[in-house]
Design a protein around this motif. Structure first.
Motif, mmCIF file in Angstrom:
data_model
loop_
_atom_site.group_PDB
_atom_site.id
_atom_site.type_symbol
_atom_site.label_atom_id
_atom_site.label_comp_id
_atom_site.label_asym_id
_atom_site.label_seq_id
_atom_site.Cartn_x
_atom_site.Cartn_y
_atom_site.Cartn_z
ATOM 1 N N LEU A 155 15.447 6.951 -5.506
ATOM 2 C CA LEU A 155 13.914 7.196 -7.506
ATOM 3 C C LEU A 155 13.077 8.207 -7.296
ATOM 4 N N LEU A 156 12.492 8.691 -5.917
ATOM 5 C CA LEU A 156 11.896 9.754 -5.847
ATOM 6 C C LEU A 156 12.252 11.037 -6.354
ATOM 7 N N THR A 157 13.281 11.029 -6.152
ATOM 8 C CA THR A 157 14.976 12.008 -7.001
ATOM 9 C C THR A 157 14.501 12.010 -8.230
ATOM 10 N N GLU A 158 14.735 11.021 -8.362
ATOM 11 C CA GLU A 158 15.489 11.140 -10.005
ATOM 12 C C GLU A 158 14.235 10.884 -10.997
ATOM 13 N N ASN A 159 13.138 10.536 -10.112
ATOM 14 C CA ASN A 159 11.741 10.949 -11.161
ATOM 15 C C ASN A 159 11.355 11.758 -11.343
ATOM 16 N N GLY A 160 11.995 12.754 -10.263
ATOM 17 C CA GLY A 160 11.513 14.743 -10.070
ATOM 18 C C GLY A 160 10.226 14.763 -9.651
ATOM 19 N N PHE A 161 9.856 13.850 -8.684
ATOM 20 C CA PHE A 161 8.792 13.965 -7.709
ATOM 21 C C PHE A 161 8.580 15.254 -6.985
ATOM 22 N N VAL A 162 7.599 15.752 -6.803
ATOM 23 C CA VAL A 162 8.063 17.051 -6.236
ATOM 24 C C VAL A 162 6.376 16.414 -5.410
ATOM 25 N N VAL A 163 6.752 17.292 -4.286
ATOM 26 C CA VAL A 163 6.081 16.639 -2.708
ATOM 27 C C VAL A 163 4.899 17.845 -3.131
ATOM 28 N N PRO A 164 3.971 17.237 -2.978
ATOM 29 C CA PRO A 164 2.404 17.992 -2.847
ATOM 30 C C PRO A 164 2.791 19.370 -1.761
ATOM 31 N N SER A 201 0.715 -0.950 -0.256
ATOM 32 C CA SER A 201 -0.467 -0.075 0.019
ATOM 33 C C SER A 201 1.128 0.883 0.141
ATOM 34 N N ILE A 202 2.299 1.517 0.112
ATOM 35 C CA ILE A 202 2.914 2.600 0.819
ATOM 36 C C ILE A 202 3.285 2.279 -0.491
ATOM 37 N N LEU A 203 4.261 1.643 -1.442
ATOM 38 C CA LEU A 203 4.502 1.740 -2.474
ATOM 39 C C LEU A 203 3.464 2.765 -3.636
ATOM 40 N N ALA A 204 2.267 1.836 -3.338
ATOM 41 C CA ALA A 204 1.499 2.303 -4.464
ATOM 42 C C ALA A 204 1.102 4.342 -3.792
ATOM 43 N N LYS A 205 0.754 4.127 -3.078
ATOM 44 C CA LYS A 205 0.604 5.535 -2.367
ATOM 45 C C LYS A 205 1.701 6.593 -3.216
ATOM 46 N N LEU A 206 2.624 5.823 -3.051
ATOM 47 C CA LEU A 206 3.851 7.146 -3.267
ATOM 48 C C LEU A 206 4.290 6.740 -4.914
ATOM 49 N N GLY A 207 3.243 6.168 -5.322
ATOM 50 C CA GLY A 207 2.846 6.549 -6.877
ATOM 51 C C GLY A 207 3.906 5.353 -7.852
ATOM 52 N N PHE A 208 4.044 4.309 -7.304
ATOM 53 C CA PHE A 208 5.272 3.548 -8.293
ATOM 54 C C PHE A 208 3.918 2.616 -7.885
ATOM 55 N N SER A 209 3.128 2.449 -9.102
ATOM 56 C CA SER A 209 2.319 1.249 -9.222
ATOM 57 C C SER A 209 2.578 0.806 -10.463
ATOM 58 N N GLY A 210 2.134 -0.976 -9.256
ATOM 59 C CA GLY A 210 1.967 -2.185 -10.199
ATOM 60 C C GLY A 210 3.814 -2.617 -9.050
ATOM 61 N N ALA A 211 3.758 -2.379 -8.586
ATOM 62 C CA ALA A 211 5.088 -2.951 -7.220
ATOM 63 C C ALA A 211 4.786 -4.857 -7.598
ATOM 64 N N VAL A 212 5.542 -4.803 -7.247
ATOM 65 C CA VAL A 212 5.278 -6.448 -7.036
ATOM 66 C C VAL A 212 5.839 -6.902 -5.921
ATOM 67 N N ILE A 213 5.415 -7.529 -5.150
ATOM 68 C CA ILE A 213 5.995 -8.564 -3.651
ATOM 69 C C ILE A 213 5.887 -9.853 -3.673
ATOM 70 N N ARG A 214 7.483 -10.061 -4.198
ATOM 71 C CA ARG A 214 7.951 -11.722 -4.147
ATOM 72 C C ARG A 214 7.527 -12.725 -3.107
#
Lengths: 415, 415
Positions: B342-351, B161-174
């Motif tokens: 990863l968020l920094t590389e992707n240019g993520f902007v804190v709302p 859920s956290i990964l999804a909330k941070l915008g990483f869609s389709g995270a996979v947990i093996r």
């Protein structure tokens, strides 16, 4: 096995209800300071031993947790010379030394003036006692690169707002100026080399009264007329409305008139912003111990207690002494651990932001029932409810009692 | 003056925009785990040296920042015997050692099972390199005292859920199980003492492919029929829907059937809760290095990258080994520093949660104008606006450019 269960001497394990309160208060502090334009920064816990022992830290330099060198550097260290040759770092004992280093390291990337908010643990190898820990949290705001009274106004009004938000009504922030203290002492005939001693005695006024202060001055052998002249200041109304009202033109020739005017501008500006939720007053008896203050000083306290819940002041020389590059600076440190102590004593309960339900699930549950349960859990969580899933104990009554401490009042059981 | 401007080697100063991102992500993590019933705890950064060197920490024990004794204890230490006699503490290299100590120290005051969330800095005297720091933040959740699969379900679904909330869609947990790995190796004829080596080779499957794995087995001199039998497992569909589908009854006699069934129950439960925002899959090739795992193991990754953004598993023996009191335990550690990277590389902007206005005030302003300004500031702040007050620079254009980096887009100037 030599495993040790208790935490390192003088440091704390925080139980969930304690950690929850700390987190709540930290967010109030961060959010409010951020609303006033202070910017969160972070520095490492480990600082160069050279920076920690540069004589700016006063008594705290005796309390450093020192960190051993590693690898070849340790092997090459010459212990017979000095045990400190084994050491290359230490845990920071405050946030001011790291701030000075941070500012000189990053100044090109920071706004000028820079409104900094730094929150973090500091470590002091002090004798542990009630309310004094060897690891504790400090919350500092500092405005670097601004010599104007906007610094004082913003530091005081933001900190007052936090105290009000945490439910401490009627907090008072007293303000004075080192240069006013000096001018009063000078006009009374004291000589410069006695100032520090004079202020230490004046600082006891709250505890021992004006008669007590007079006696201590006499014991120290100061001239009777100096003592009389000096103490006459404090026979007046101790709570003057403004500094101008208190002094009139009596310090003419001893003090830039601007300094008195500035104090009054801070008072009127902050008292507008406070809207009565807290107040700032001029207190000519406020001393504060730290030698590095160069101008205004302030201290926050709660009505009905003598406890300081924060303090600070202007230290226009320190950044320059540390780093070689002068920068005016003014800071306020809110007494985080004391605030936590007071809220705990008052039985403060952290408000829950969400409805909370605990699902207690028996180990015998079958997969299809489990899946049904999770369908429901999904819906509840999507509707904004905090749902704790946990295995059900045989003694579910005791289990519920413990969970209530963390705000779970509603329980559902699944078999 | 020997003042050092740069931070301690391998540790970081965080600029306001970096600290803001870290704070934002930490709150997402804390709030989401809290919504799943995990309780925040805090332990000291300094741990007893005995606990840090009890052989449970593996390679990390070589990377400890050690803290010198103080006062008489230091004077009485016998350096000629051993340099470690000078040391009584160290900075924690992970959060698991402190958790084990905390749990045994406080168990009477904690719920059972206990869903713990611990976030804090750890320190390792590693060779600094890109993305690897000597001080970094770990975020661990652990469920102690629960041997049921509710642990696995909650750990995996909350982290997803956290990964999804941070915008990483389709995270996979093996997910896999150490006991499944062992049973597969055993059935293929490998002997127990070779298991660790076999798993280390299998772990390279992603990088070197099945042919590469076969070659490495051959190089290690294992029996050809063992290699063939073992590798046959991995020639099948690498992404089976369920563990039962993958194994059928082929591990009968080598593995409790319950273990396969449990993996599948975790899959179906988590995939209900995830609602497609992330997914959990069974991966019989998942190994994970840590020797202390006793049951399930898991690893989170993002589609299109081979990067792990978290991992964990069940370690039912470790708490007992540390503390002498057995407790089943299962944990997940989300890769905080990697996520920030990863968020920094992707240019993520804190709302921004609030409208932001910066007031730039010239030093020439008169007190009555200042008071008028603060009347306005008070109203704006009461209406929920973030108002920064700061002294106006002569070069206000540059000042505004720097403030924009912190989210201030609107400016008002006062003279």
């Amino acid at each position: 096995m030599s495993y040790i269960k208790t935490p390192t001497n003088g440091m704390n394990d925080y139980l969930p209800e304690e950690a929850k309160l700390r987190e709540y208060v930290l967010r109030q502090i961060k959010d409010t300071y951020s609303d006033f334009g202070f910017m969160l920064i972070e520095t490492p816990s480990v600082e160069h031993i050279e920076n920690l022992t540069s004589k700016q830290g006063g008594e705290n330099e005796k309390l450093i947790f020192k960190i051993l060198k590693r690898g070849e550097k340790l092997l090459n260290a010459n212990i017979s010379e000095d045990i400190d040759s084994l050491v290359d770092g230490g845990l920071r004992y405050d946030l001011t030394v790291p701030l000075a280093r941070y500012y000189s390291n990053n100044i090109g990337k920071l706004p000028t003036p820079f409104k900094a908010l730094q929150i973090g643990n500091v470590w002091r190898a002090d004798r542990p006692q009630k309310g004094r820990y060897r690891q504790f949290t400090q919350c500092d705001i500092d405005i670097l690169g601004d010599s104007s009274i906007l610094s004082e106004i913003e530091l005081v009004s933001s900190t007052g707002s936090i105290l009000a938000k945490l439910g401490f009504s009627g907090a008072v922030i007293r303000i004075n100026d080192r240069r006013i203290l000096r001018a009063m002492a000078q006009k009374s005939g004291f000589s410069e080399e006695d100032f520090d001693k004079v202020f230490i005695i004046l600082d006891k006024l709250d505890k021992i009264g004006l008669d007590g202060v007079k006696k201590e001055f006499e014991k120290s052998g100061y001239d009777a007329s100096n003592i009389e002249g000096y103490c006459a200041w404090f026979e007046k109304d101790a709570k003057p409305k403004t500094a101008s009202e208190f002094f009139g033109n009596k310090l003419e020739g001893y003090l830039e008139p601007e300094i008195i005017k500035n104090i009054d501008s801070v008072l009127s500006s902050v008292n507008i912003v406070s809207g009565g939720d807290f107040s700032v007053i001029f207190d000519p008896t406020l001393v504060r111990g730290m030698a590095y203050y160069t101008g205004t000083i302030f201290e926050a306290s709660l009505p009905g207690t003598n406890l300081s819940v924060g303090g600070g002041g202007r230290y226009d020389k320190m950044i320059g002494n540390f780093t070689g590059n002068e920068a005016p600076a003014c800071g306020f440190s809110i007494g985080f651990e004391r605030i936590i102590g007071l809220l705990t004593e008052n039985g403060f309960v952290v408000p829950e932001s969400k409805e909370k339900i605990a699902f207690l699930v028996d180990s015998s549950i079958e997969t299809n029932k489990l899946c049904e349960m999770f369908e429901e859990v999904k819906k509840l969580r999507e509707s904004g409810i905090n749902v704790m899933i946990t295995s059900r104990n045989k003694n579910a009554k005791f289990q519920k009692d413990v969970l209530r401490k963390s705000g779970y009042e509603e329980f559902r059981e699944f078999f």
